[in-house]
Design an enzyme around this catalytic site. Structure first.
Site: not given
Length: 638
Positions: A253, A295
């Protein structure tokens, strides 16, 4: 826990089978002489292996010569005693034979046996992607005779410069040695492959560099090796569904974000070195339309700058420090462009699970697709998003890219939306998935993989593994890789069952009294039926009461890891000897015994049938009279 299986009748051998350790589920296994091999179907909680497709090659070498289309490129290759033998005199000879055809998704399997080796380091291989001419470059899945060495198994490439590039190594549970048959397989999906040793995955790679026309091959180096039962099966393209017995696909991730600043090339490198199968990162455009890996909607949290990414130019974004917030030794780490990230993966290895973050226009998605194609990474990128429109645009612009739908809350019908969006994977929040684990099976049945996010706990990994999840997105990829390795070392606790008596395919006459016997492992309960009627293990079958012809026994066992079933058939035959036995044990009156025996002795089967039908319930008990008459009429037929 022990499954009580009844003992056999006197004179029949019985013994108790031991238990497999992990679940402490013990089984009593009742065995008799003459056990036959029977097919066993196992249904367990983990997902089933990928559906089998077209068998491209199936060769048992029974013809006595090299099969048509098999090209012995170099070395000595011959068919003898129903096996293919390849010989290489020394370690400098990578002798090979090519066959098959080019496939993107396939399983190559074979039984291999080292007949002799010059040293334990010598090897034999399954060729994954090999030019039909045998020229370099080629890729192989290698097994050494000293298979327990750290590099006993390998994925490797032979380059055009005749150098070796070994991408992955592993050791097997036992040494192949010499004179021992080992069943091996390699399952390939594009640039990904799994090395399967004796039925269990030993390692995997995502570093294959596939050609446009490479075929399959067998190799031998410094040894004489025999091969048997070589099979090549084309597989469905979704290699993301986890085969039974294989561990999770590990998805890092934002890179190894627990160990390095997220969404950076250093986090990607740490994840790669830790063994992650995929890197998961996020993409958004700069003000001037350059896709960057970030992100958040702003740069505030993960850089020394401020403001929305969409309000900053590429030059401004490249000037930011994206590492110092995480730790002083990461000072100067930069925010990568998508092109930089893909170039790093292409040259250093790895695959990208790319999240299109937030709303994107069709043109913005088109830019992302162009970067992927320009970097020649279309075969190694998987696109996911919470945004349905982004997935629709991707499908329209690049139908070759696999798609995953991210969900915080599960859809009422995940299969329906998966079909609507042409998804390769449905990627829900892991905790939401654990609240509705029943959605996994229908998604798999529809050919859709399940990847859960973002799970960092071993306890939750275990629960996800049990419900059949295929991949896990985690901040701790190295730990999950280690957890996977431990999973592979666990003993197989899947239940097994075999019917050992009557043996499968047996032909029995009326005078025999076989005992119904079953061998089972990892089972708590056993259910057995004869021709659909429940019966008991250890029962002596009375063949005088069964109709002549074929009969079917079915055994089903259940245990902590699932259910297994098997069937076995036997045939009750009609013969003169069987009729004699039936008559002598019928309990008929003396006069009837004499009359029936006379008919049998003279082969007067039609007359016997007529006589016994008349005397049924009179001189001959009715139940046995029906069996005698039926067998007599069977023997009376021309």
């Amino acid at each position: 826990m022990t499954v009580p299986l009844a003992s056999s009748s006197p004179g029949r051998a019985s013994r108790l089978a031991a238990v497999r350790a992990r679940t402490a589920a013990a089984v009593a296994a009742l065995a008799v002489t003459g056990a036959a091999a029977v097919a066993v179907t196992v249904t367990t909680a983990p997902p089933a292996a990928a559906e089998q497709g077209t068998v491209v090659v199936s060769e048992s070498f029974s013809s006595g010569s090299l099969p048509a289309g098999w090209n012995a490129v170099d070395g000595t290759w011959k068919v003898q005693n129903g096996r293919l033998y390849g010989t290489s005199a020394n370690s400098g000879e990578n002798n090979k034979i090519t066959f098959g055809r080019h496939l993107n998704d396939f399983r190559l399997e074979a039984t291999m046996r080292f007949e002799s080796v010059s040293a334990a380091t010598r090897w034999a291989s399954l060729g994954i992607d090999v030019p039909a001419s045998g020229a370099t470059p080629w890729w192989i899945a290698t097994m050494r005779s000293g298979t327990t060495a750290a590099n006993g198994l390998e994925f490797a490439q032979r380059t055009t410069g005749n150098a070796w590039v070994v991408t992955n190594t592993a050791s097997a549970a036992y040494a192949a040695g010499t004179g021992r048959d080992v069943r091996v397989a390699v399952e390939v999906h594009g640039n990904q492959a799994r090395w399967i040793f004796d039925g269990r995955e030993a390692m995997r790679t995502s570093s294959l560099q596939r050609s446009a026309n490479g075929v399959q091959a067998l190799f031998v180096n410094g040894a004489t090796v025999s091969y048997d039962d070589v099979t090549v099966t084309e597989l469905p393209p979704n290699g993301y569904i986890r085969p039974a017995g294989s561990p999770f696909t590990v998805i890092a991730h934002r890179g190894a974000s627990a160990a390095a600043p997220e969404n950076t090339l250093v986090a990607q490198e740490i994840a790669r070195r830790g063994g992650a199968d995929w890197i998961e990162n996020d993409v958004q455009p700069s003000r001037d339309g350059i896709p960057f890996v970030l992100h958040d909607g702003t740069v505030d949290r993960t850089t020394d700058g401020t403001g929305s990414i969409r309000n900053l130019t590429a030059a401004q974004l490249k000037a930011l420090d994206a590492g110092s917030w995480f730790g002083p030794h990461y000072v100067g780490v930069r925010v990568p462009t998508l092109a930089e990230q893909l170039a790093d993966l292409r040259t250093r290895g790895g695959n990208l699970l790319l999240e299109i973050k937030g709303r994107h226009t069709r043109d913005e998605v088109a830019t992302i697709v162009k970067v992927i194609r320009d970097e020649q990474m279309a075969g190694r990128v998987f696109v996911q998003s919470f945004e349905v429109d982004a997935l629709r645009y991707t499908r329209e612009l690049a139908p070759e890219l696999p798609l995953g739908l991210l969900r915080s809350n599960l859809d009422a019908d995940p299969v329906a939306i998966s079909k609507e969006l042409h998804l390769t994977a449905y990627n829900p929040d892991g905790n939401a998935l654990l609240a509705r684990p029943e959605i996994v099976a229908p998604l798999h049945a529809a050919g859709v993989a399940v990847m859960a996010w973002t799970i960092d706990s071993a306890g939750l990994w275990q629960r996800l593994e049990r419900i059949g999840v295929d991949g896990v997105i985690t901040n701790r990829p190295a730990e999950l890789v280690g957890w996977n390795a431990a999973l592979l070392q666990r003993p197989d606790t899947s239940p097994t069952v075999a019917i050992t008596s009557p043996v499968d395919g047996a032909r029995l006459d009326r005078a025999q009294s076989p005992v119904l016997a079953v061998a089972a492992t990892n089972a708590d309960t056993v259910t057995v039926t004869l021709d659909g009627t429940t019966t008991t293990v250890g029962r002596e079958l009375d063949l005088t009461t069964l109709a002549a012809g074929r009969h079917t026994i079915t055994a089903e066992v259940t245990g902590p890891a699932g259910t297994a079933t098997t069937t076995s058939t036997f045939t009750v035959t009609a013969s003169q000897a069987s009729l004699g036995y039936l008559i002598l044990t019928s309990g008929a009156k003396p006069g009837a015994l004499t009359a029936m025996s006379t008919h049998v002795a003279h082969g007067q089967y039609a007359q016997l049938a007529t006589y016994v039908e008349r005397q049924a319930g009179k001189l001959v008990p009715a139940d046995v009279a029906r069996v005698i008459a039926a067998d007599a009429r069977t023997l009376a037929r021309p």
